[in-house]
Design an enzyme around this catalytic site. Structure first.
Site, mmCIF file in Angstrom:
data_model
loop_
_atom_site.group_PDB
_atom_site.id
_atom_site.type_symbol
_atom_site.label_atom_id
_atom_site.label_comp_id
_atom_site.label_asym_id
_atom_site.label_seq_id
_atom_site.Cartn_x
_atom_site.Cartn_y
_atom_site.Cartn_z
ATOM 1 N N CYS A 52 -64.099 -10.522 32.500
ATOM 2 C CA CYS A 52 -63.906 -10.595 31.040
ATOM 3 C C CYS A 52 -64.687 -9.431 30.438
ATOM 4 O O CYS A 52 -65.919 -9.394 30.533
ATOM 5 C CB CYS A 52 -64.421 -11.931 30.522
ATOM 6 S SG CYS A 52 -64.391 -12.061 28.734
ATOM 7 N N CYS A 109 -60.780 -8.042 23.040
ATOM 8 C CA CYS A 109 -60.544 -8.154 24.479
ATOM 9 C C CYS A 109 -60.886 -6.804 25.101
ATOM 10 O O CYS A 109 -60.160 -5.829 24.879
ATOM 11 C CB CYS A 109 -59.073 -8.511 24.742
ATOM 12 S SG CYS A 109 -58.670 -8.605 26.487
HETATM 13 N N1 LIG Z 1 -60.796 -15.245 26.047
HETATM 14 C C1 LIG Z 1 -61.348 -14.343 25.038
HETATM 15 C C2 LIG Z 1 -60.345 -13.237 24.706
HETATM 16 C C3 LIG Z 1 -60.080 -12.325 25.885
HETATM 17 C C4 LIG Z 1 -61.327 -11.576 26.246
HETATM 18 C C5 LIG Z 1 -61.366 -10.988 27.635
HETATM 19 N N2 LIG Z 1 -60.184 -11.058 28.425
HETATM 20 C C6 LIG Z 1 -61.953 -9.591 27.626
HETATM 21 O O1 LIG Z 1 -61.585 -8.750 28.480
HETATM 22 O O2 LIG Z 1 -62.835 -9.334 26.754
HETATM 23 C C7 LIG Z 1 -61.642 -15.147 23.753
HETATM 24 O O3 LIG Z 1 -60.926 -16.104 23.465
HETATM 25 O O4 LIG Z 1 -62.593 -14.744 23.045
#
Ligand SMILES: N[C@H](CCC[C@H](N)C(=O)O)C(=O)O
Length: 326
Positions: free
Chosen positions: A228, A77
Site C-alpha cells: 500500500c 493511492c
Molecule cells: N485503501 C486505501 C486506498 C488505496 C491506497 C493504496 N492502494 C495505496 O497504494 O496508497 C484507502 O481506502 O484509503
C-alpha cells in the site's frame, strides 16, 4: 457498455486503469462504485485491488480518482498514482507532470529504474496531517504518536496520520507480524466501530537494517494487499519520527509485492513523502459490461511482457526478507 482498460501494479498492488481522457466514457457516481465492485472481484475474469479513473483536469496534466475493490472511493493511492503518472506522462510525452487528486495536485516524475528494466516513477504523497479529525479517529487526544489504544491492544503502540487517506501504524517485532493480531485489529476498525467511523488502513512495520523497513498493510476497502503506497510512505515518516530513520534520506521499503523507496521531507513541521517505485503494466483488455445485471465479459486481452522483469525485483526482495526472518 464497452470499456478498454489496462491492468497494472505498483509493488504488487494491482489496479485497473480506465482512461477517460481519450475515451468518451461518462460514468455516474454509482456506476464508478459498481464497476469497482464488479471488475475487482477476484473470482471474476479480471480482479484487482481497485480501479483508477484517469480523467481530464482543468488545473493539472490529469486527474486520478481511486475506488477500492469494495466500491468505496479513497482520497489518495500511492501505488496507483505511479501508474497514473506513467500513463499520463507517456500519453503527453512528459517526464514529469502534475496530477490532480481529491485533496491536492501532486508532482509526479519518471525516475531511473529502481531495478534494471523496471519502469520507475516518483510521486508526491501529500498533504500529511496528524490531527485525528482528519482520519477521523475518535479519541480525546490532539494526536496519536506511538501511543496505546487500549480498545485495540494492551501491548502495541500506534501512530495515526492522514496522507491524506487514513493510516494506523504500529512498529512491531517479527512475532507480532506472524500472529493473527493485525487481522483482528484491522477487521475491528474496518467494520462499524466508534473509533474509526470511516475505517482505516492498518500497517504493521518492522525496522530492518539501517535505512530499510518492512511494511504489511490491511487496506480499508480491500483487505490485506501486497503493498500500500500511502501506508509505506506514512510508515517511513513514522520511523523517522521515532528516530529509526532520517528525513531526506532514502528508505528502502520492503513489502510482500517487492520493494519501493521513500524519502521523507520536513519543512517547518510540514511533511511530505516522495514515493519511488515501479509502474508495471500487465495486460490491456476490452470488456463488455452490463451494470444492471452486474455481469461483464472480456472481449480481448493482450499481455505485456514487463512482468517477467518485475518478478526479478520481487524475487530479490523476497530473498532479502527471508534472510531477515520474514
Ligand atoms: N485503501 C486505501 C486506498 C488505496 C491506497 C493504496 N492502494 C495505496 O497504494 O496508497 C484507502 O481506502 O484509503
Amino acid at each position: 457498455m464497452q470499456i478498454e482498460l489496462i491492468k497494472g501494479h505498483g509493488s504488487g498492488n494491482d489496479f485497473l486503469l480506465i482512461d477517460e481522457i481519450t475515451n468518451s466514457y461518462s460514468f455516474s457516481e454509482s456506476e464508478r462504485a459498481g464497476l469497482a465492485a464488479l471488475l475487482c472481484d477476484r473470482n471474476s475474469d479480471l480482479g484487482a485491488d481497485g480501479i483508477l479513473f484517469i480523467m481530464k483536469s482543468d488545473q493539472a496534466d490529469g486527474r486520478m480518482r481511486v475506488f477500492n475493490a469494495d466500491g468505496s472511493e479513497a482520497s489518495m493511492c500511492g501505488n496507483g498514482l505511479r501508474l497514473v503518472a506513467r500513463y499520463v506522462c507517456e500519453m503527453k510525452g512528459l517526464n514529469e507532470a502534475i496530477i490532480e487528486t481529491m485533496r491536492a495536485d501532486l508532482k509526479v516524475s519518471k525516475q531511473e529504474d529502481i531495478y534494471p528494466n523496471v519502469t520507475t516513477y516518483q510521486v508526491e504523497i501529500s498533504p500529511v496531517s496528524f490531527h485525528l479529525a482528519d482520519l477521523p479517529l475518535n479519541i480525546n487526544e490532539p494526536n496519536l504518536l506511538n501511543k496505546k489504544i487500549p480498545e485495540l491492544s494492551q501491548e502495541l503502540t500506534f501512530s495515526a496520520l492522514a496522507v491524506p487517506n487514513p493510516h494506523l501504524i504500529s512498529i512491531v517485532e517479527t512475532e507480532q507480524l506472524k500472529s493473527g493480531v493485525q487481522k483482528e485489529i484491522s477487521e475491528k476498525v474496518n467494520n462499524p466501530n466508534e473509533l474509526f467511523p470511516d475505517g482505516v488502513n492498518v500497517s504493521f512495520v518492522k525496522s530492518l537494517d539501517a535505512g530499510s523497513i518492512y511494511v504489511n498493510t490491511f487496506e480499508r476497502g480491500v483487505g490485506f494487499t501486497n503493498a500500500c503506497g500511502t501506508a509505506m510512505s506514512a510508515s517511513s515518516l513514522v520511523t523517522c519520527l521515532q528516530g529509526l530513520n532520517s528525513v531526506e534520506e532514502i528508505i528502502n521499503v520492503y513489502n510482500n509485492g517487492g520493494r519501493v523507496q521513500c524519502v521523507v521531507h520536513e519543512n517547518d513541521e510540514n511533511y511530505s513523502i516522495d514515493l519511488i517505485g515501479n509502474a508495471t503494466y500487465m495486460y490491456q483488455a476490452q470488456i463488455n459490461v452490463d451494470l444492471e445485471r452486474e455481469t461483464f465479459s472480456v472481449r480481448s486481452k493482450e499481455e505485456f511482457t514487463e512482468q517477467i522483469t518485475y518478478e526479478k525485483l520481487q524475487a530479490d526482495a523476497q530473498e532479502y526478507l527471508q534472510k531477515a526472518g520474514l
